[in-house]
Design a protein around this motif. Structure first.
Motif, PDB file in Angstrom:
ATOM      1  N   VAL A   1       5.978  -1.317  -9.741  1.00 18.31           N
ATOM      2  CA  VAL A   1       5.108  -1.035 -10.889  1.00 18.31           C
ATOM      3  C   VAL A   1       4.534   0.376 -10.764  1.00 18.31           C
ATOM      4  O   VAL A   1       3.943   0.724  -9.732  1.00 18.31           O
ATOM      5  CB  VAL A   1       3.957  -2.071 -10.971  1.00 18.31           C
ATOM      6  N   LEU A   2       4.718   1.176 -11.810  1.00 16.11           N
ATOM      7  CA  LEU A   2       4.146   2.527 -11.818  1.00 16.11           C
ATOM      8  C   LEU A   2       2.623   2.447 -11.818  1.00 16.11           C
ATOM      9  O   LEU A   2       2.036   1.556 -12.429  1.00 16.11           O
ATOM     10  CB  LEU A   2       4.615   3.289 -13.055  1.00 16.11           C
ATOM     11  N   ASP A   3       1.995   3.371 -11.140  1.00 15.36           N
ATOM     12  CA  ASP A   3       0.530   3.503 -11.081  1.00 15.36           C
ATOM     13  C   ASP A   3      -0.156   2.330 -10.386  1.00 15.36           C
ATOM     14  O   ASP A   3      -1.364   2.172 -10.501  1.00 15.36           O
ATOM     15  CB  ASP A   3      -0.072   3.709 -12.473  1.00 15.36           C
ATOM     16  N   ARG A   4       0.576   1.505  -9.649  1.00 11.79           N
ATOM     17  CA  ARG A   4      -0.070   0.444  -8.882  1.00 11.79           C
ATOM     18  C   ARG A   4      -0.775   1.088  -7.691  1.00 11.79           C
ATOM     19  O   ARG A   4      -0.387   2.146  -7.212  1.00 11.79           O
ATOM     20  CB  ARG A   4       0.916  -0.636  -8.453  1.00 11.79           C
ATOM     21  N   ARG A   5      -1.844   0.453  -7.249  1.00  9.13           N
ATOM     22  CA  ARG A   5      -2.614   0.984  -6.125  1.00  9.13           C
ATOM     23  C   ARG A   5      -2.972  -0.140  -5.162  1.00  9.13           C
ATOM     24  O   ARG A   5      -3.261  -1.253  -5.584  1.00  9.13           O
ATOM     25  CB  ARG A   5      -3.904   1.642  -6.623  1.00  9.13           C
ATOM     26  N   TRP A   6      -2.984   0.157  -3.890  1.00  7.34           N
ATOM     27  CA  TRP A   6      -3.391  -0.780  -2.856  1.00  7.34           C
ATOM     28  C   TRP A   6      -4.869  -0.572  -2.590  1.00  7.34           C
ATOM     29  O   TRP A   6      -5.324   0.549  -2.369  1.00  7.34           O
ATOM     30  CB  TRP A   6      -2.582  -0.540  -1.588  1.00  7.34           C
ATOM     31  N   HIS A   7      -5.651  -1.630  -2.632  1.00 15.48           N
ATOM     32  CA  HIS A   7      -7.091  -1.549  -2.392  1.00 15.48           C
ATOM     33  C   HIS A   7      -7.356  -1.941  -0.941  1.00 15.48           C
ATOM     34  O   HIS A   7      -6.725  -2.857  -0.413  1.00 15.48           O
ATOM     35  CB  HIS A   7      -7.840  -2.484  -3.347  1.00 15.48           C
ATOM     36  N   ALA A   8      -8.299  -1.280  -0.311  1.00 14.26           N
ATOM     37  CA  ALA A   8      -8.586  -1.491   1.116  1.00 14.26           C
ATOM     38  C   ALA A   8      -8.977  -2.930   1.464  1.00 14.26           C
ATOM     39  O   ALA A   8      -8.862  -3.339   2.609  1.00 14.26           O
ATOM     40  CB  ALA A   8      -9.676  -0.533   1.568  1.00 14.26           C
ATOM     41  N   THR A   9      -9.438  -3.706   0.488  1.00 12.27           N
ATOM     42  CA  THR A   9      -9.792  -5.096   0.776  1.00 12.27           C
ATOM     43  C   THR A   9      -8.618  -6.038   0.552  1.00 12.27           C
ATOM     44  O   THR A   9      -8.798  -7.218   0.298  1.00 12.27           O
ATOM     45  CB  THR A   9     -11.018  -5.549  -0.050  1.00 12.27           C
TER      46      THR A   9
ATOM     47  N   ILE B   1      -3.122  -3.140 -10.593  1.00 16.10           N
ATOM     48  CA  ILE B   1      -2.018  -2.813 -11.490  1.00 16.10           C
ATOM     49  C   ILE B   1      -2.594  -2.555 -12.872  1.00 16.10           C
ATOM     50  O   ILE B   1      -3.472  -3.298 -13.329  1.00 16.10           O
ATOM     51  CB  ILE B   1      -1.010  -3.979 -11.530  1.00 16.10           C
ATOM     52  N   PRO B   2      -2.134  -1.510 -13.562  1.00  9.39           N
ATOM     53  CA  PRO B   2      -2.644  -1.254 -14.908  1.00  9.39           C
ATOM     54  C   PRO B   2      -2.464  -2.481 -15.804  1.00  9.39           C
ATOM     55  O   PRO B   2      -1.442  -3.170 -15.731  1.00  9.39           O
ATOM     56  CB  PRO B   2      -1.771  -0.096 -15.411  1.00  9.39           C
ATOM     57  N   ALA B   3      -3.444  -2.760 -16.626  1.00 16.59           N
ATOM     58  CA  ALA B   3      -3.403  -3.923 -17.528  1.00 16.59           C
ATOM     59  C   ALA B   3      -2.564  -3.583 -18.753  1.00 16.59           C
ATOM     60  O   ALA B   3      -3.063  -3.443 -19.859  1.00 16.59           O
ATOM     61  CB  ALA B   3      -4.814  -4.341 -17.913  1.00 16.59           C
ATOM     62  N   GLN B   4      -1.273  -3.414 -18.532  1.00 16.41           N
ATOM     63  CA  GLN B   4      -0.321  -3.109 -19.590  1.00 16.41           C
ATOM     64  C   GLN B   4       0.866  -4.037 -19.441  1.00 16.41           C
ATOM     65  O   GLN B   4       1.295  -4.332 -18.322  1.00 16.41           O
ATOM     66  CB  GLN B   4       0.161  -1.658 -19.486  1.00 16.41           C
ATOM     67  N   MET B   5       1.403  -4.498 -20.535  1.00 15.88           N
ATOM     68  CA  MET B   5       2.543  -5.416 -20.481  1.00 15.88           C
ATOM     69  C   MET B   5       3.706  -4.814 -19.700  1.00 15.88           C
ATOM     70  O   MET B   5       4.381  -5.496 -18.960  1.00 15.88           O
ATOM     71  CB  MET B   5       2.992  -5.823 -21.885  1.00 15.88           C
ATOM     72  N   SER B   6       3.927  -3.500 -19.830  1.00 16.75           N
ATOM     73  CA  SER B   6       5.042  -2.857 -19.129  1.00 16.75           C
ATOM     74  C   SER B   6       4.859  -2.911 -17.618  1.00 16.75           C
ATOM     75  O   SER B   6       5.833  -2.842 -16.870  1.00 16.75           O
ATOM     76  CB  SER B   6       5.195  -1.408 -19.585  1.00 16.75           C
ATOM     77  N   ALA B   7       3.632  -3.047 -17.153  1.00 15.40           N
ATOM     78  CA  ALA B   7       3.366  -3.154 -15.718  1.00 15.40           C
ATOM     79  C   ALA B   7       3.408  -4.590 -15.243  1.00 15.40           C
ATOM     80  O   ALA B   7       3.792  -4.871 -14.108  1.00 15.40           O
ATOM     81  CB  ALA B   7       1.988  -2.547 -15.391  1.00 15.40           C
ATOM     82  N   ILE B   8       3.038  -5.536 -16.089  1.00 19.11           N
ATOM     83  CA  ILE B   8       2.931  -6.930 -15.675  1.00 19.11           C
ATOM     84  C   ILE B   8       4.244  -7.697 -15.827  1.00 19.11           C
ATOM     85  O   ILE B   8       4.585  -8.529 -14.991  1.00 19.11           O
ATOM     86  CB  ILE B   8       1.803  -7.617 -16.471  1.00 19.11           C
ATOM     87  N   LEU B   9       5.019  -7.413 -16.857  1.00 19.54           N
ATOM     88  CA  LEU B   9       6.262  -8.156 -17.099  1.00 19.54           C
ATOM     89  C   LEU B   9       7.238  -8.148 -15.932  1.00 19.54           C
ATOM     90  O   LEU B   9       7.846  -9.179 -15.651  1.00 19.54           O
ATOM     91  CB  LEU B   9       6.936  -7.672 -18.378  1.00 19.54           C
ATOM     92  N   PRO B  10       7.428  -7.037 -15.210  1.00 11.14           N
ATOM     93  CA  PRO B  10       8.375  -7.073 -14.083  1.00 11.14           C
ATOM     94  C   PRO B  10       7.960  -8.054 -12.982  1.00 11.14           C
ATOM     95  O   PRO B  10       8.789  -8.470 -12.183  1.00 11.14           O
ATOM     96  CB  PRO B  10       8.358  -5.637 -13.550  1.00 11.14           C
ATOM     97  N   LEU B  11       6.718  -8.446 -12.935  1.00 12.41           N
ATOM     98  CA  LEU B  11       6.247  -9.366 -11.896  1.00 12.41           C
ATOM     99  C   LEU B  11       6.625 -10.813 -12.194  1.00 12.41           C
ATOM    100  O   LEU B  11       6.504 -11.678 -11.333  1.00 12.41           O
ATOM    101  CB  LEU B  11       4.727  -9.263 -11.739  1.00 12.41           C
TER     102      LEU B  11
END
Length: 77
Positions: free
Chosen positions: A52-60, A65-75
């Protein structure tokens, strides 16, 4: 493929890749509207998240992941 396994041609479930309740993905929303994804380390799932583009790992220990269908659908697969 679902969390319950795939159904074979005879209508029976193939549970060879069955996921246990402790392996489910947990989704939520961050204050900025991004989607929070928490998952155990299952290589297939982490690979999908990393795609997913623009995904980020949080220290906790969760992904943002951006709240966009293009980011969520591949999951879904």
């Amino acid at each position: 493929m679902s969390i319950f396994g795939d159904m074979d041609s005879g209508g029976e479930y193939d549970d060879s890749e069955l996921y246990l309740p402790s392996q489910y993905v947990v989704l939520g929303y961050a204050e900025n509207g991004d989607v929070i994804v928490e998952s155990p380390y299952i290589e297939k799932w982490i690979g999908a998240i990393r795609s997913v583009l623009d995904r980020r790992w949080h220290a906790t220990k969760y992904w943002l992941i951006p709240a966009q269908m293009s980011a969520i659908l591949p999951l879904r697969s």
